[in-house]
Design a protein around this motif. Structure first.
Motif, PDB file in Angstrom:
ATOM      1  N   TYR A 149       0.813  -1.211   0.000  1.00 29.72           N
ATOM      2  CA  TYR A 149       0.000   0.000   0.000  1.00 29.72           C
ATOM      3  C   TYR A 149       0.855   1.273   0.000  1.00 29.72           C
ATOM      4  CZ  TYR A 149      -3.649  -3.332   0.977  1.00 29.72           C
ATOM      5  OH  TYR A 149      -4.508  -4.392   0.891  1.00 29.72           O
ATOM      6  N   VAL A 150       2.124   1.151   0.369  1.00 32.34           N
ATOM      7  CA  VAL A 150       3.038   2.291   0.362  1.00 32.34           C
ATOM      8  C   VAL A 150       3.793   2.376  -0.966  1.00 32.34           C
ATOM      9  CG1 VAL A 150       5.081   3.317   1.456  1.00 32.34           C
ATOM     10  CG2 VAL A 150       3.296   2.276   2.865  1.00 32.34           C
ATOM     11  N   VAL A 151       4.418   1.270  -1.377  1.00 35.25           N
ATOM     12  CA  VAL A 151       5.236   1.286  -2.600  1.00 35.25           C
ATOM     13  C   VAL A 151       4.399   1.050  -3.854  1.00 35.25           C
ATOM     14  CG1 VAL A 151       7.336   0.639  -1.394  1.00 35.25           C
ATOM     15  CG2 VAL A 151       5.904  -1.151  -2.387  1.00 35.25           C
ATOM     16  N   ARG A 152       3.161   0.593  -3.673  1.00 34.68           N
ATOM     17  CA  ARG A 152       2.199   0.420  -4.763  1.00 34.68           C
ATOM     18  C   ARG A 152       2.614  -0.602  -5.814  1.00 34.68           C
ATOM     19  NH1 ARG A 152      -0.918   6.145  -5.379  1.00 34.68           N
ATOM     20  NH2 ARG A 152      -1.101   6.484  -3.164  1.00 34.68           N
ATOM     21  N   GLN A 153       3.392  -1.574  -5.362  1.00 38.64           N
ATOM     22  CA  GLN A 153       3.749  -2.688  -6.230  1.00 38.64           C
ATOM     23  C   GLN A 153       4.093  -3.909  -5.382  1.00 38.64           C
ATOM     24  OE1 GLN A 153       7.073  -1.347  -8.559  1.00 38.64           O
ATOM     25  NE2 GLN A 153       8.530  -1.660  -6.919  1.00 38.64           N
ATOM     26  N   LEU A 154       4.002  -5.074  -6.001  1.00 40.79           N
ATOM     27  CA  LEU A 154       4.282  -6.322  -5.312  1.00 40.79           C
ATOM     28  C   LEU A 154       4.798  -7.318  -6.333  1.00 40.79           C
ATOM     29  CD1 LEU A 154       3.984  -8.175  -2.769  1.00 40.79           C
ATOM     30  CD2 LEU A 154       1.683  -8.705  -3.622  1.00 40.79           C
ATOM     31  N   LEU A 210      -7.392   4.608  -4.669  1.00 38.78           N
ATOM     32  CA  LEU A 210      -8.743   5.156  -4.804  1.00 38.78           C
ATOM     33  C   LEU A 210      -9.633   4.205  -5.595  1.00 38.78           C
ATOM     34  CD1 LEU A 210     -10.856   7.388  -4.487  1.00 38.78           C
ATOM     35  CD2 LEU A 210      -9.930   8.435  -6.573  1.00 38.78           C
ATOM     36  N   HIS A 211      -9.136   3.713  -6.704  1.00 42.28           N
ATOM     37  CA  HIS A 211      -9.939   2.877  -7.593  1.00 42.28           C
ATOM     38  C   HIS A 211      -9.727   1.381  -7.364  1.00 42.28           C
ATOM     39  CE1 HIS A 211     -11.218   6.482  -9.595  1.00 42.28           C
ATOM     40  NE2 HIS A 211      -9.955   6.830  -9.785  1.00 42.28           N
ATOM     41  N   GLN A 212      -8.883   1.041  -6.399  1.00 37.35           N
ATOM     42  CA  GLN A 212      -8.636  -0.344  -6.006  1.00 37.35           C
ATOM     43  C   GLN A 212      -8.280  -1.240  -7.198  1.00 37.35           C
ATOM     44  OE1 GLN A 212     -12.513  -0.358  -3.881  1.00 37.35           O
ATOM     45  NE2 GLN A 212     -11.332  -1.411  -2.302  1.00 37.35           N
ATOM     46  N   ARG A 213      -7.290  -0.812  -7.965  1.00 36.94           N
ATOM     47  CA  ARG A 213      -6.864  -1.603  -9.119  1.00 36.94           C
ATOM     48  C   ARG A 213      -5.346  -1.588  -9.222  1.00 36.94           C
ATOM     49  NH1 ARG A 213      -9.630   2.728 -12.574  1.00 36.94           N
ATOM     50  NH2 ARG A 213      -8.013   4.319 -12.749  1.00 36.94           N
ATOM     51  N   ALA A 214      -4.843  -2.572  -9.955  1.00 35.15           N
ATOM     52  CA  ALA A 214      -3.403  -2.667 -10.193  1.00 35.15           C
ATOM     53  C   ALA A 214      -3.177  -3.400 -11.511  1.00 35.15           C
ATOM     54  CB  ALA A 214      -2.711  -3.413  -9.056  1.00 35.15           C
ATOM     55  N   GLY A 215      -2.048  -3.085 -12.135  1.00 38.39           N
ATOM     56  CA  GLY A 215      -1.638  -3.788 -13.341  1.00 38.39           C
ATOM     57  C   GLY A 215      -0.997  -5.121 -12.978  1.00 38.39           C
ATOM     58  N   VAL A 216      -1.000  -6.035 -13.937  1.00 38.72           N
ATOM     59  CA  VAL A 216      -0.428  -7.366 -13.745  1.00 38.72           C
ATOM     60  C   VAL A 216       0.611  -7.623 -14.820  1.00 38.72           C
ATOM     61  CG1 VAL A 216      -0.900  -9.847 -13.737  1.00 38.72           C
ATOM     62  CG2 VAL A 216      -2.573  -8.266 -12.807  1.00 38.72           C
ATOM     63  N   VAL A 256      -7.235 -10.766  -0.098  1.00 42.47           N
ATOM     64  CA  VAL A 256      -6.268 -10.199   0.837  1.00 42.47           C
ATOM     65  C   VAL A 256      -6.052  -8.708   0.587  1.00 42.47           C
ATOM     66  CG1 VAL A 256      -3.882 -10.318   1.683  1.00 42.47           C
ATOM     67  CG2 VAL A 256      -5.120 -12.437   1.120  1.00 42.47           C
ATOM     68  N   LEU A 257      -5.758  -8.349  -0.651  1.00 42.90           N
ATOM     69  CA  LEU A 257      -5.498  -6.944  -0.972  1.00 42.90           C
ATOM     70  C   LEU A 257      -6.781  -6.148  -1.186  1.00 42.90           C
ATOM     71  CD1 LEU A 257      -2.487  -7.425  -3.417  1.00 42.90           C
ATOM     72  CD2 LEU A 257      -2.430  -6.891  -0.960  1.00 42.90           C
ATOM     73  N   ARG A 258      -7.894  -6.842  -1.355  1.00 42.43           N
ATOM     74  CA  ARG A 258      -9.207  -6.215  -1.539  1.00 42.43           C
ATOM     75  C   ARG A 258      -9.267  -5.331  -2.786  1.00 42.43           C
ATOM     76  NH1 ARG A 258     -11.984  -9.436   1.631  1.00 42.43           N
ATOM     77  NH2 ARG A 258     -11.626  -9.187   3.839  1.00 42.43           N
ATOM     78  N   LEU A 259      -8.599  -5.768  -3.841  1.00 42.99           N
ATOM     79  CA  LEU A 259      -8.655  -5.015  -5.092  1.00 42.99           C
ATOM     80  C   LEU A 259      -9.988  -5.274  -5.782  1.00 42.99           C
ATOM     81  CD1 LEU A 259      -5.078  -5.483  -6.591  1.00 42.99           C
ATOM     82  CD2 LEU A 259      -5.946  -3.653  -5.128  1.00 42.99           C
ATOM     83  N   TYR A 260     -10.457  -4.277  -6.483  1.00 39.52           N
ATOM     84  CA  TYR A 260     -11.682  -4.392  -7.258  1.00 39.52           C
ATOM     85  C   TYR A 260     -11.401  -4.999  -8.633  1.00 39.52           C
ATOM     86  CZ  TYR A 260     -15.708  -3.004 -10.040  1.00 39.52           C
ATOM     87  OH  TYR A 260     -16.777  -3.007 -10.886  1.00 39.52           O
ATOM     88  N   GLN A 299     -14.337  -8.121  -7.803  1.00 39.87           N
ATOM     89  CA  GLN A 299     -15.396  -7.932  -6.810  1.00 39.87           C
ATOM     90  C   GLN A 299     -16.710  -7.680  -7.549  1.00 39.87           C
ATOM     91  OE1 GLN A 299     -14.616  -8.094  -3.550  1.00 39.87           O
ATOM     92  NE2 GLN A 299     -12.411  -7.957  -3.698  1.00 39.87           N
ATOM     93  N   ALA A 300     -17.775  -8.254  -7.052  1.00 36.92           N
ATOM     94  CA  ALA A 300     -19.094  -8.007  -7.624  1.00 36.92           C
ATOM     95  C   ALA A 300     -19.596  -6.649  -7.145  1.00 36.92           C
ATOM     96  CB  ALA A 300     -20.071  -9.095  -7.196  1.00 36.92           C
TER      97      ALA A 300
END
Length: 175
Positions: A50-55, A79-85, A113-117, A166-167
């Motif tokens: 959540y700090v570095v915004r990558q994993l 804000l939008h609860q999303r991340a690239g893969v 776990v990360l609660r991404l949308y 997420q639905a």
């Protein structure tokens, strides 16, 4: 199939992976990476997502088995609860279904776990294996960026993929 955190012992694996010119085209890399740089990266790899915004997670076939690939979440947007893969499997380990299994594990981790949308991917239109992978992993093709990726041979379109985790009700969604 297992996803695990990076360990200091992954240095040589990362060194080989990051310095493979065959994958530079899909990883936006143009130059080799030093062991020193990778050592420093490994020292900070456990920083808070959540700090570095990558994993970055290591893909193995079983707990304790050697690394066969890497899966990344990047450009996390809180804000939008999303991340690239991004995902890469060693050339010697491809075509065994490992990437698909790893994406399924990543989707569940990102959702529960990360609660991404949602998660998304950008794939070169000339990368047939990755296009097939993301479709098989339940991603939806949502667009094309024309002439988006520069290659040694010119420009290639980028195919955009999206996977809702997420639905929910989507306002303005077209039928």
């Amino acid at each position: 199939m297992n996803l695990r955190a990076l360990e200091p012992e992954d240095l040589e694996f990362l060194f080989a992976l990051e310095n493979d010119p065959d994958i530079w085209g899909v990883s936006d890399t143009l130059a080799p990476v030093s062991r020193h740089t990778l050592r420093e990266y490994l020292e900070h790899a456990s920083a808070d997502f959540y700090v570095v915004r990558q994993l970055r997670l290591v893909i193995t076939t079983d707990i304790g088995s050697p690394a066969i690939g890497i899966v990344d979440l990047f450009d996390y947007d809180p804000l939008h609860q999303r991340a690239g893969v991004g995902i890469i499997i060693l050339a010697s380990e491809r075509r065994h279904g490992y990437a698909r299994q790893a994406l399924e594990l990543l989707k569940e981790y990102a959702r529960s776990v990360l609660r991404l949308y949602q998660i998304y991917a950008t794939v070169g239109a000339d990368n047939a294996a990755s296009l097939k992978l993301f479709r098989a992993a339940g991603f939806r093709r949502v667009g094309i960026r024309h002439g988006w990726l520069r290659t040694a041979d010119g420009w290639v379109d980028a195919v955009e993929w999206q996977c809702l985790l997420q639905a929910s009700t989507i306002i303005g969604e077209s039928a």
